[in-house]
Design an enzyme around this catalytic site. Structure first.
Site, PDB file in Angstrom:
ATOM      1  N   ASP A  11       0.817  -1.212   0.000  1.00 46.89           N
ATOM      2  CA  ASP A  11       0.000   0.000   0.000  1.00 46.89           C
ATOM      3  C   ASP A  11       0.859   1.273   0.000  1.00 46.89           C
ATOM      4  O   ASP A  11       2.089   1.196  -0.037  1.00 46.89           O
ATOM      5  CB  ASP A  11      -0.922  -0.054   1.236  1.00 46.89           C
ATOM      6  CG  ASP A  11      -2.247   0.636   1.029  1.00 46.89           C
ATOM      7  OD1 ASP A  11      -2.398   1.395   0.062  1.00 46.89           O
ATOM      8  OD2 ASP A  11      -3.156   0.425   1.864  1.00 46.89           O
TER       9      ASP A  11
ATOM     10  N   ASP B 130     -10.111   3.831  -3.142  1.00 50.07           N
ATOM     11  CA  ASP B 130     -10.862   2.633  -2.743  1.00 50.07           C
ATOM     12  C   ASP B 130     -12.266   2.576  -3.339  1.00 50.07           C
ATOM     13  O   ASP B 130     -12.931   3.592  -3.516  1.00 50.07           O
ATOM     14  CB  ASP B 130     -10.963   2.576  -1.212  1.00 50.07           C
ATOM     15  CG  ASP B 130      -9.604   2.317  -0.584  1.00 50.07           C
ATOM     16  OD1 ASP B 130      -8.619   2.150  -1.325  1.00 50.07           O
ATOM     17  OD2 ASP B 130      -9.535   2.282   0.658  1.00 50.07           O
TER      18      ASP B 130
HETATM   19  C1  GLA Z   1      -5.948   1.539   1.618  1.00 47.62           C
HETATM   20  C2  GLA Z   1      -6.129   0.542   0.477  1.00 47.62           C
HETATM   21  C3  GLA Z   1      -7.244  -0.417   0.829  1.00 47.62           C
HETATM   22  C4  GLA Z   1      -6.924  -1.134   2.130  1.00 47.62           C
HETATM   23  C5  GLA Z   1      -6.659  -0.138   3.241  1.00 47.62           C
HETATM   24  C6  GLA Z   1      -6.100  -0.791   4.495  1.00 47.62           C
HETATM   25  O1  GLA Z   1      -7.056   2.374   1.737  1.00 47.62           O
HETATM   26  O2  GLA Z   1      -6.381   1.184  -0.733  1.00 47.62           O
HETATM   27  O3  GLA Z   1      -7.456  -1.341  -0.211  1.00 47.62           O
HETATM   28  O4  GLA Z   1      -5.796  -1.954   1.934  1.00 47.62           O
HETATM   29  O5  GLA Z   1      -5.714   0.849   2.843  1.00 47.62           O
HETATM   30  O6  GLA Z   1      -5.835   0.110   5.513  1.00 47.62           O
END
Ligand code: GLA
Length: 411
Positions: free
Chosen positions: A158, A213
């Site tokens: 990430d 997301d």
């Molecule tokens: C980010 C990523 C998500 C998830 C969260 C976890 O937002 O894009 O897919 O992995 O972190 O904290």
């Protein structure tokens, strides 16, 4: 003199011996060939956030197999953020949370492997993960060896808490670290598309997120109070429909983990799944398998749609045209076939009356063409799993709001 000769001989042997023994010539960059079709699996984040534990993993693995998900192609179980203890140990090693994973991560992974499945973990290029657990920055090689020793098969990496570092370099470092650790691990870049990973990601990773997301809605933007947004699935599709030429076997545009079975209607779930198949996105389920409804399972395991997603050409589809609010998405498939998805983007029911002859398709990015005036295609309705005439006649159908019809055209 004799002494000098012996010294010279000895050092010569040493140099020679060293040179000959130095066969560790691994090429840097990702492990190639681990994702020749879009990866399929399950990830904990969309439903569970950091509320994960070994019981959940084992139950999910059991259902993956018993429900037919594994037979349909889903094989990765990926634990997202929240699997670690809040601090590293005194040697800087990551510690799986001993309360959530009392048997230890290794035994959980062994269990998943014993079911014929693969296992993935999550971390972050920054100093901390998005949920505040230890990040990998500065620990890349140590963490890569830790993962290799545990026996994981997939790493989602990430992009939180990365002030001051460059995405391309940070992901390259981890990619090389994984390679040097010596275990084939699919490397999943989760950089949200902020630094155009599609332009530099191919030698680095096997898939990369292209957006922020996902949110379980058709076409909405969900604004978080902390000043960032999550996106309905059609928002993501629309946002990244123009970077298709960067996606392909072993280097996929990742449209995010799916929300099928989460908060949308069955019709919307169907459209969501169809679009992920059309876009050749990784198919990572994000629902609770223990509460999965039969209609959710039926969508996720639809063999015809999965075949569109997993087609070996590995081409991301594109929006070809739009008629009265009904979008027509197309995707070239192997053996001269095409997938065509009609998607009702509007809020009302529509009638489709699609004249193939006026709509010959050209894919200028990849050089494919379907000339309906020269060639006739047989039509299969992939959701109904039945023949639906040929392209000699107009295709007619009713389509309710937010629904899809997905066809396969066979020359
Ligand atoms: C980010 C990523 C998500 C998830 C969260 C976890 O937002 O894009 O897919 O992995 O972190 O904290």
């Amino acid at each position: 003199m004799k002494k000098l000769l012996i010294t010279l001989l000895l050092s010569g042997t040493t140099i020679l011996g060293f040179a000959q023994g130095n066969t560790h010539k691994q090429e840097l960059g990702k492990y190639k060939g681990l994702a020749m079709t879009p990866p399929m699996g399950w990830n904990s984040w969309n439903t569970f956030a950091t509320n994960i534990d070994e019981k959940l993993v084992k139950e999910t693995a059991d259902i993956m197999v018993s429900s037919g998900m594994a037979a349909a192609g889903y094989n990765y179980i990926v634990l997202d953020d929240g699997w670690m203890a809040k601090e590293r140990d005194e040697n800087g090693n990551l510690i799986p949370d001993p309360v959530k994973f009392p048997s230890g991560m290794k035994s959980v992974i062994d269990y998943v492997h014993s079911k014929g499945l693969k296992f993935g973990l999550y971390n972050c290029a920054g100093t901390q993960t998005c949920a505040g657990y230890p990040g990998t920055r500065g620990y890349e090689y140590q963490d890569a060896r830790f993962y290799a020793k545990l026996g994981i098969d997939f790493l989602k990496y990430d992009w939180c808490n990365t002030a001051g570092i460059t995405a391309k370099e940070a992901y390259n470092t981890m990619s090389n670290a994984l390679k040097m650790a010596g275990r084939p691990i699919v490397f999943s870049l989760c950089e949200w598309g902020d630094n155009q990973p599609w332009e530099w990601g191919e030698p680095v990773g096997n898939l990369w997120r292209i957006s922020g997301d996902i949110y379980p809605c058709f076409d909405c933007e969900f604004k978080h109070p902390e000043n960032w947004s999550s996106w309905g699935f059609m928002k993501i599709v629309e946002m990244r429909k123009d970077i298709r030429k960067y996606s392909g076997p072993d280097h996929w545009n990742d449209f995010d983990m799916m929300e099928v079975g989460n908060e949308m209607t069955t019709i919307e779930d169907r459209s969501h799944f169809a679009m992920w198949c059309m876009m050749a996105s990784p198919l990572i389920a994000g629902n609770d398998f223990r509460k999965m409804k039969p209609e959710t399972l039926a969508i996720l395991t639809n063999k015809n749609l999965i075949a569109v997603n997993q087609d070996k050409l590995g081409i991301q589809g594109f929006k070809f045209t739009i008629e009265d609010g009904v979008e027509v998405w197309v995707k070239p498939l192997s053996d001269g076939a095409w997938a065509v998805t009609f998607l009702n983007r509007t809020e009302v029911a529509k009638k489709i009356n699609f004249d193939w002859k006026k709509n010959s398709i050209k894919d200028t990015d990849f050089g494919y063409e379907a000339d309906f005036n020269k060639n006739i295609f047989k039509i299969i309705d992939l959701w109904k799993n039945k023949e639906a005439g040929t392209t000699k006649k107009n295709f007619t159908a009713d389509i309710v709001a937010h629904d899809v019809i997905t066809l396969k055209l066979i020359p």
